[in-house]
Scaffold this motif. Structure first.
Motif, mmCIF file in Angstrom:
data_model
loop_
_atom_site.group_PDB
_atom_site.id
_atom_site.type_symbol
_atom_site.label_atom_id
_atom_site.label_comp_id
_atom_site.label_asym_id
_atom_site.label_seq_id
_atom_site.Cartn_x
_atom_site.Cartn_y
_atom_site.Cartn_z
ATOM 1 N N ILE A 176 0.873 -1.170 0.000
ATOM 2 C CA ILE A 176 0.000 0.000 0.000
ATOM 3 C C ILE A 176 0.912 1.222 0.000
ATOM 4 N N VAL A 177 0.955 1.919 -1.126
ATOM 5 C CA VAL A 177 1.900 3.028 -1.283
ATOM 6 C C VAL A 177 1.260 4.377 -0.993
ATOM 7 N N GLY A 178 -0.049 4.382 -0.810
ATOM 8 C CA GLY A 178 -0.725 5.638 -0.506
ATOM 9 C C GLY A 178 -2.131 5.379 0.002
ATOM 10 N N ILE A 179 -2.650 6.321 0.769
ATOM 11 C CA ILE A 179 -4.028 6.260 1.264
ATOM 12 C C ILE A 179 -4.687 7.608 0.992
ATOM 13 N N LYS A 180 -5.739 7.590 0.162
ATOM 14 C CA LYS A 180 -6.524 8.798 -0.083
ATOM 15 C C LYS A 180 -7.630 8.870 0.963
ATOM 16 N N ARG A 181 -7.751 10.036 1.580
ATOM 17 C CA ARG A 181 -8.784 10.234 2.603
ATOM 18 C C ARG A 181 -9.394 11.603 2.374
ATOM 19 N N GLY A 182 -10.565 11.613 1.733
ATOM 20 C CA GLY A 182 -11.172 12.888 1.369
ATOM 21 C C GLY A 182 -10.320 13.586 0.333
ATOM 22 N N VAL A 203 -2.723 0.438 -4.146
ATOM 23 C CA VAL A 203 -2.053 -0.846 -3.969
ATOM 24 C C VAL A 203 -1.226 -1.170 -5.202
ATOM 25 N N ILE A 204 0.024 -1.572 -4.995
ATOM 26 C CA ILE A 204 0.900 -1.907 -6.111
ATOM 27 C C ILE A 204 1.455 -3.307 -5.907
ATOM 28 N N GLY A 205 1.598 -4.038 -7.017
ATOM 29 C CA GLY A 205 2.140 -5.387 -6.907
ATOM 30 C C GLY A 205 1.868 -6.205 -8.154
ATOM 31 N N ALA A 206 2.187 -7.489 -8.077
ATOM 32 C CA ALA A 206 1.924 -8.398 -9.190
ATOM 33 C C ALA A 206 0.414 -8.605 -9.314
#
Length: 219
Positions: A176-182, A203-206
């Protein structure tokens, strides 16, 4: 100074690029071999011309080598797409983005020097399929043939837990490379950051690992 683009091919895909670039304040030279399409975009683009871009002399006369970015969105004519790419590459155009119709076409485009190859129909199909599989999957961006980044809305199965509680990286091999909140976004969230219901996780990955996570935790 305004950015300058050329869009070759004014079908649905190319036309949408022209409209959006103009909306964003760029200068756009729109080109198509069909007069009716050029007429449609003459009032939208900075300039619109009827031209056969498989003719090197035509391309030279239009001064396309002077543009920083050319987008080739030619319809079903794969040969025209390849020839246009070759000519522009030989003329030294700085950035060339080309629409591919299939994987074979994409491989050829990469070999002849296209800087970016896009698969709009395939990518849209993947987005739609992911959205149908889970209402929590909001968007999808392919990074390579096997890796992606996905926007996923947090549900009640993961809300209230911290990243270390969920241990997603160890269990699923994704990050999880970032969380958007509002209106705000947390980049590289800390292990003890808690996820709230409705947060949007980047979310980043295979692909196989992201799909396991979505199937297990989002369905």
């Amino acid at each position: 100074m305004k950015k300058e683009f050329v869009v070759v091919g004014l079908g649905r895909f190319g036309g949408s690029i022209v409209r959006e670039l103009i909306r964003l304040g760029a200068d756009v030279l729109a080109i198509d071999a069909q007069a009716e399409r050029v007429d449609e975009y003459a009032k939208i683009a900075t300039q619109a011309v009827i031209a056969d871009t498989t003719d090197e002399e035509v391309i030279k006369s239009l001064g396309l080598r002077n543009f920083e970015h050319v987008i080739i969105a030619i319809g079903e004519n794969i040969q025209a797409s390849i020839l246009t790419t070759l000519i522009l590459k030989d003329l030294g155009v700085e950035q060339i983005t080309v629409k591919a119709h299939n994987d074979y076409h994409a491989r050829v485009l990469h070999k002849i020097g296209a800087d970016q190859v896009v698969h709009p129909e395939r990518d849209m199909g993947i987005r739609i399929a992911n959205n149908m599989m889970s209402s929590n999957v909001l968007d999808y961006l392919e990074l390579s043939d096997e890796h992606s980044i996905m926007e996923i809305r947090a549900n009640d199965r993961i809300a209230g837990f911290s990243l270390i509680d969920l241990d997603i990286r160890a269990k699923y091999g994704i990050n999880i490379v970032g969380i958007k909140r509002g209106e705000s976004i947390v980049i590289s969230p800390a292990a003890d950051d808690k996820i709230l219901l409705g947060d949007i996780l980047l979310v980043i990955g295979a692909d196989v690992d992201i799909n396991r996570f979505v199937k297990k935790m989002m369905s």
